[in-house]
Enzyme design. Structure first.
Site, PDB file in Angstrom:
ATOM      1  CG  ASP A   1     -10.755 -11.102 -11.059  1.00  0.00           C
ATOM      2  OD1 ASP A   1      -9.991 -10.232 -11.515  1.00  0.00           O
ATOM      3  OD2 ASP A   1     -11.822 -10.839 -10.468  1.00  0.00           O
TER       4      ASP A   1
ATOM      5  CG  HIS B   1      -2.717 -14.089 -10.735  1.00  0.00           C
ATOM      6  ND1 HIS B   1      -2.663 -15.353 -10.204  1.00  0.00           N
ATOM      7  CD2 HIS B   1      -3.979 -13.649 -10.517  1.00  0.00           C
ATOM      8  CE1 HIS B   1      -3.836 -15.657  -9.674  1.00  0.00           C
ATOM      9  NE2 HIS B   1      -4.653 -14.653  -9.860  1.00  0.00           N
TER      10      HIS B   1
ATOM     11  CG  ASP C   1       7.698 -13.028 -14.845  1.00  0.00           C
ATOM     12  OD1 ASP C   1       8.420 -13.157 -15.858  1.00  0.00           O
ATOM     13  OD2 ASP C   1       6.445 -13.063 -14.880  1.00  0.00           O
TER      14      ASP C   1
ATOM     15  CD  GLU D   1      -4.985 -10.307 -10.486  1.00  0.00           C
ATOM     16  OE1 GLU D   1      -4.775 -10.282  -9.267  1.00  0.00           O
ATOM     17  OE2 GLU D   1      -6.068 -10.694 -10.964  1.00  0.00           O
TER      18      GLU D   1
HETATM   19  O1  G3I Z   1      -3.786   2.565   0.834  1.00  0.00           O
HETATM   20  C1  G3I Z   1      -3.202   1.765   1.859  1.00  0.00           C
HETATM   21  C2  G3I Z   1      -1.984   2.478   2.438  1.00  0.00           C
HETATM   22  O2  G3I Z   1      -2.401   3.663   3.093  1.00  0.00           O
HETATM   23  C3  G3I Z   1      -1.263   1.550   3.400  1.00  0.00           C
HETATM   24  O3  G3I Z   1      -0.094   2.179   3.872  1.00  0.00           O
HETATM   25  C4  G3I Z   1      -0.917   0.255   2.646  1.00  0.00           C
HETATM   26  C5  G3I Z   1      -0.141  -0.718   3.499  1.00  0.00           C
HETATM   27  O4  G3I Z   1      -1.018  -1.374   4.375  1.00  0.00           O
HETATM   28  O5  G3I Z   1      -2.124  -0.383   2.187  1.00  0.00           O
HETATM   29  C6  G3I Z   1      -2.781   0.453   1.238  1.00  0.00           C
HETATM   30  O6  G3I Z   1      -3.954  -0.218   0.813  1.00  0.00           O
HETATM   31  C7  G3I Z   1      -3.697  -1.264  -0.081  1.00  0.00           C
HETATM   32  C8  G3I Z   1      -4.575  -1.008  -1.313  1.00  0.00           C
HETATM   33  O7  G3I Z   1      -4.503  -2.102  -2.225  1.00  0.00           O
HETATM   34  C9  G3I Z   1      -4.102   0.260  -2.043  1.00  0.00           C
HETATM   35  O8  G3I Z   1      -2.814   0.045  -2.570  1.00  0.00           O
HETATM   36  C10 G3I Z   1      -4.082  -2.578   0.574  1.00  0.00           C
HETATM   37  O9  G3I Z   1      -3.112  -2.884   1.546  1.00  0.00           O
HETATM   38  C11 G3I Z   1      -4.092  -3.688  -0.457  1.00  0.00           C
HETATM   39  O10 G3I Z   1      -4.578  -4.895   0.094  1.00  0.00           O
HETATM   40  C12 G3I Z   1      -4.992  -3.310  -1.617  1.00  0.00           C
HETATM   41  O11 G3I Z   1      -4.864  -4.320  -2.578  1.00  0.00           O
HETATM   42  C13 G3I Z   1      -5.896  -4.364  -3.555  1.00  0.00           C
HETATM   43  C14 G3I Z   1      -6.162  -5.846  -3.804  1.00  0.00           C
HETATM   44  O12 G3I Z   1      -7.129  -5.984  -4.849  1.00  0.00           O
HETATM   45  C15 G3I Z   1      -6.657  -6.569  -2.578  1.00  0.00           C
HETATM   46  O13 G3I Z   1      -7.826  -5.988  -2.155  1.00  0.00           O
HETATM   47  C16 G3I Z   1      -5.380  -3.690  -4.840  1.00  0.00           C
HETATM   48  O14 G3I Z   1      -5.273  -2.289  -4.659  1.00  0.00           O
HETATM   49  C17 G3I Z   1      -6.351  -3.970  -5.963  1.00  0.00           C
HETATM   50  O15 G3I Z   1      -5.772  -3.523  -7.187  1.00  0.00           O
HETATM   51  C18 G3I Z   1      -6.616  -5.471  -6.087  1.00  0.00           C
HETATM   52  O16 G3I Z   1      -7.615  -5.569  -7.052  1.00  0.00           O
HETATM   53  C19 G3I Z   1      -7.851  -6.910  -7.500  1.00  0.00           C
HETATM   54  C20 G3I Z   1      -9.360  -7.132  -7.387  1.00  0.00           C
HETATM   55  O17 G3I Z   1      -9.720  -7.148  -6.016  1.00  0.00           O
HETATM   56  C21 G3I Z   1      -9.775  -8.444  -8.057  1.00  0.00           C
HETATM   57  N1  G3I Z   1      -9.310  -8.430  -9.453  1.00  0.00           N
HETATM   58  C22 G3I Z   1      -7.839  -8.359  -9.498  1.00  0.00           C
HETATM   59  C23 G3I Z   1      -7.402  -7.006  -8.946  1.00  0.00           C
HETATM   60  C24 G3I Z   1      -5.913  -6.794  -9.115  1.00  0.00           C
HETATM   61  O18 G3I Z   1      -5.176  -7.611  -8.252  1.00  0.00           O
HETATM   62  O1  9MR Z   2      -7.105 -14.654  -8.991  1.00  0.00           O
HETATM   63  C1  9MR Z   2      -7.423 -13.826  -7.868  1.00  0.00           C
HETATM   64  C2  9MR Z   2      -6.908 -12.410  -8.133  1.00  0.00           C
HETATM   65  O2  9MR Z   2      -7.638 -11.851  -9.212  1.00  0.00           O
HETATM   66  C3  9MR Z   2      -7.067 -11.553  -6.885  1.00  0.00           C
HETATM   67  O3  9MR Z   2      -6.432 -10.310  -7.096  1.00  0.00           O
HETATM   68  C4  9MR Z   2      -6.421 -12.253  -5.694  1.00  0.00           C
HETATM   69  C5  9MR Z   2      -6.591 -11.457  -4.402  1.00  0.00           C
HETATM   70  O4  9MR Z   2      -7.940 -11.280  -4.149  1.00  0.00           O
HETATM   71  O5  9MR Z   2      -6.991 -13.540  -5.494  1.00  0.00           O
HETATM   72  C6  9MR Z   2      -6.753 -14.398  -6.624  1.00  0.00           C
HETATM   73  O6  9MR Z   2      -7.382 -15.649  -6.379  1.00  0.00           O
HETATM   74  C7  9MR Z   2      -6.650 -16.515  -5.511  1.00  0.00           C
HETATM   75  C8  9MR Z   2      -7.366 -16.581  -4.163  1.00  0.00           C
HETATM   76  O7  9MR Z   2      -7.303 -15.305  -3.570  1.00  0.00           O
HETATM   77  C9  9MR Z   2      -6.700 -17.624  -3.296  1.00  0.00           C
HETATM   78  N1  9MR Z   2      -6.724 -18.932  -3.960  1.00  0.00           N
HETATM   79  C10 9MR Z   2      -5.992 -18.889  -5.238  1.00  0.00           C
HETATM   80  C11 9MR Z   2      -6.638 -17.898  -6.177  1.00  0.00           C
HETATM   81  C12 9MR Z   2      -5.930 -17.823  -7.516  1.00  0.00           C
HETATM   82  O8  9MR Z   2      -4.589 -17.430  -7.323  1.00  0.00           O
END
Ligand code: G3I
Ligand code: 9MR
Length: 563
Positions: free
Chosen positions: A170, A479, A532, A541
């Site tokens: 993103d 992604h 993939d 992503e």
């Molecule tokens: O740490 C807990 C763990 O204790 C637990 O057992 C596990 C299962 O529920 O969850 C763990 O937390 C997870 C966390 O990542 C750490 O791994 C959350 O479920 C999970 O939802 C969280 O996902 C994050 C995701 O955003 C959604 O918030 C990712 O770490 C994080 O890398 C990802 O970051 C996104 C940015 O928001 C937007 N840009 C893209 C980026 C990469 O996808």
């Molecule tokens: O592209 C977004 C990605 O960077 C984030 O990690 C992800 C979870 O927050 O969300 C993606 O955006 C999606 C949105 O959550 C739902 N509609 C489709 C978007 C693109 O896949």
């Protein structure tokens, strides 16, 4: 664990079976001459494995070993150690007279290009500047997001917040994720200044005195500095209110906002600026002083606002980087550790003593282990806390090494690593093992770090290199909006995709646009739950905090094996 022997009666089946011989899993880039070299083959055959030079000359024969179960993929696998082969060259695997897998390259520079590409990707992620063909070839693109008129969410004022790296697939820019990312890249420079200080990534040379690695990191540091408000607090992120569609950066025209001033962003900012002030001092003292001043001001704001945690406004759906159960203690430990190291002021050490680190993390949501790495490297400065940190680090390294030595795919992966971004957990575990090697010079930790890189580059049950453009079969559909929308068939190279886990947050969210992600809905084991496909932002992503430990690991191993 049992070893099946093949009876003559079963021969026809065996012959039939060999026509579908299991594919071997190993590092698809190859190995440096002195590194450990592990081949994993699913199954439990008695047949020996032969290693031949490309000329056909047999150089090694290994009997089929006892099989090991790997719970993460539900497989029985056999592990073959061909580390004794150190002569540079191209090698082939044979079993039962049949060639297996693809040629194996043993040479000193096998990871050099990968290390450069993993760092170069940050240039390709730059906001607020055209990415030109001179530096980016076919991945050139116009400027996206000048961010010279960023609205402060909830207020009637704007700031200029240009530069910085897009976070991932993103176009958001996030301070919390910048924290661990910038730490990791600067740690690569601090741990291997001779090598990392000379890496050429072919990027614009705005600051001629700076090595390319520090030139690139400065692009994000400059942006981070714009995120500090007059009171010392730091805004959590810059993004649009909603994620954009799959468009190139220059076509994402929605208003951009600085959203939320948080204690976690402010402390991550403080830690990064303190570390950066130490690293950049010898190149640009004024810049270093500016960063240190900003770091101390941020820490003071955080002390005044210890519960100012980020909460996502209801009309915002971009990344939050707020795990929800946070107490800020790990960020305070991280910031006080880096500030004490940068200033030697006792107040920071007292704060750390009152709130000593534990071995949790490292990930964006838990910075404890980042503080542990810092203190473990500076025992003279941190005294007893430094000794504690070194013990915590070596205890974790030994735990990871045990996983490498005893589990099926010989990889440093804890059960709790199977989360969103699991590949970055493997890369971070590899970084911990490199730190253990640097602290002890015990080469067993190098085999552990190598095992982490091997997993990411093909020694996994998906038989895929999780790094775009690197490996005989690598991730093709990340992604990543610039890879999706640029009309170029190849994805942007050098990106580590998130990797398998069972969260499946990208399936059935709204029953409509995620239909493609159903393809991995049936995966019920963590190491197999990967797709993939661009729909799978939960497993496919890319992100700056994932590429940083990949860049650290690839460049560290190249530097160590080429000393
Ligand atoms: O740490 C807990 C763990 O204790 C637990 O057992 C596990 C299962 O529920 O969850 C763990 O937390 C997870 C966390 O990542 C750490 O791994 C959350 O479920 C999970 O939802 C969280 O996902 C994050 C995701 O955003 C959604 O918030 C990712 O770490 C994080 O890398 C990802 O970051 C996104 C940015 O928001 C937007 N840009 C893209 C980026 C990469 O996808
Ligand atoms: O592209 C977004 C990605 O960077 C984030 O990690 C992800 C979870 O927050 O969300 C993606 O955006 C999606 C949105 O959550 C739902 N509609 C489709 C978007 C693109 O896949």
């Amino acid at each position: 664990m049992k070893k099946k022997t093949v009876s003559l009666l079963a021969l026809p089946l065996t012959l039939a079976a060999t026509s579908f011989a299991a594919m071997p899993a190993y590092n698809q880039l190859g190995f440096t001459p002195k590194s450990s070299k592990i081949i994993v083959i699913p199954g439990n055959e008695a047949n020996a494995l032969e290693v031949r030079e490309i000329t056909g000359k047999k150089v090694m024969e290994l009997e089929g070993p006892y099989a090991l179960e790997w719970a993460a993929s539900g497989e029985e696998v056999q592990v073959f150690d061909i580390s004794k082969i150190q002569k540079p060259g191209t090698y082939l695997l044979y079993r039962n007279g049949e060639r297996l897998g693809t040629p194996i390259d043993i040479s000193k520079d096998v990871y050099k290009d990968l290390g450069i590409a993993a760092l170069k990707w940050f240039y390709l992620q730059r906001a607020s500047t055209p990415i030109t063909a001179e530096y980016a070839g076919m991945f050139a693109r116009p400027e996206g997001h000048p961010d010279t008129l960023v609205k402060i969410y909830g207020e009637n004022r704007t700031i200029k917040s240009p530069r910085g790296w897009y976070d991932a697939g993103d176009y958001g820019k996030y301070i919390v994720n910048s924290g661990i990312t910038v730490f990791t890249l600067l740690e690569l420079y601090e741990n291997f200044p001779e090598y990392a200080g000379k890496i050429k990534t072919n990027i614009p040379n705005e600051f001629p005195k700076l090595p390319d690695l520090l030139e690139e990191v400065r692009w994000n540091l400059d942006w981070m500095l714009t995120m500090q408000d007059a009171d010392g607090g730091v805004f959590h992120k810059v993004s649009t209110l909603k994620f954009s569609g799959s468009v190139m950066p220059e076509l994402d025209k929605a208003d951009r906002y600085a959203i939320g001033k948080s204690v976690t962003a402010t402390l991550d900012f403080a830690g990064v600026m303190a570390q950066a002030s130490v690293v950049y001092k010898k190149f640009d003292k004024a810049y270093a002083d500016k960063m240190l001043k900003a770091a101390e001001k941020a820490y003071a704001w955080a002390k005044q606002n210890p519960s100012a945690f980020y909460t996502q406004p209801s009309d915002v759906n971009t990344g939050s980087y707020a795990p929800g159960n946070e107490d800020g203690k790990d960020e305070f430990r991280y910031a006080s550790t880096e500030l004490y190291r940068a200033t030697k002021k006792k107040d920071y050490l007292e704060d750390l003593k009152a709130n000593p680190f534990n071995p949790n993390g490292p990930w964006w949501g838990d910075m404890n282990f980042i503080a542990v790495m810092r203190a473990a490297e500076e025992p003279a400065l941190f005294g007893e806390l430094g000794n504690t940190a070194k013990k915590l680090l070596l205890d974790e390294a030994n735990s990871l090494q045990n996983l490498v030595d005893t589990t099926g795919y010989r990889s440093p992966i804890h059960e709790w690593n199977w989360n969103w971004g699991s590949n970055s957990a493997v890369a971070n575990n590899g970084m911990i093992l490199v730190h253990a090697y640097l602290l002890t010079k015990d080469t067993k930790y190098l085999t552990g770090a190598q095992a982490a890189l091997d997993y990411l580059l093909g020694k996994n049950p998906m038989l895929i290199s999780y790094v775009t453009g690197y490996g005989v079969r690598s991730a093709r559909n990340p992604h990543h909006r610039p890879s999706e929308a640029d009309y170029t068939d190849d994805p942007v190279p050098g990106m580590l995709v998130g990797g398998p886990h069972l969260g499946k947050q990208d399936i059935n969210l709204d029953g409509k646009e995620h239909w493609k992600c159903e393809d991995y809905a049936s995966a019920n084991l963590p190491a197999l739950a990967y797709l993939d496909n661009r729909c799978s932002y939960a497993t496919n992503e890319v992100a700056i905090n994932w590429n940083a430990p990949l860049a650290y690991l690839a460049n560290a191993l190249h530097a160590i094996y080429n000393k």
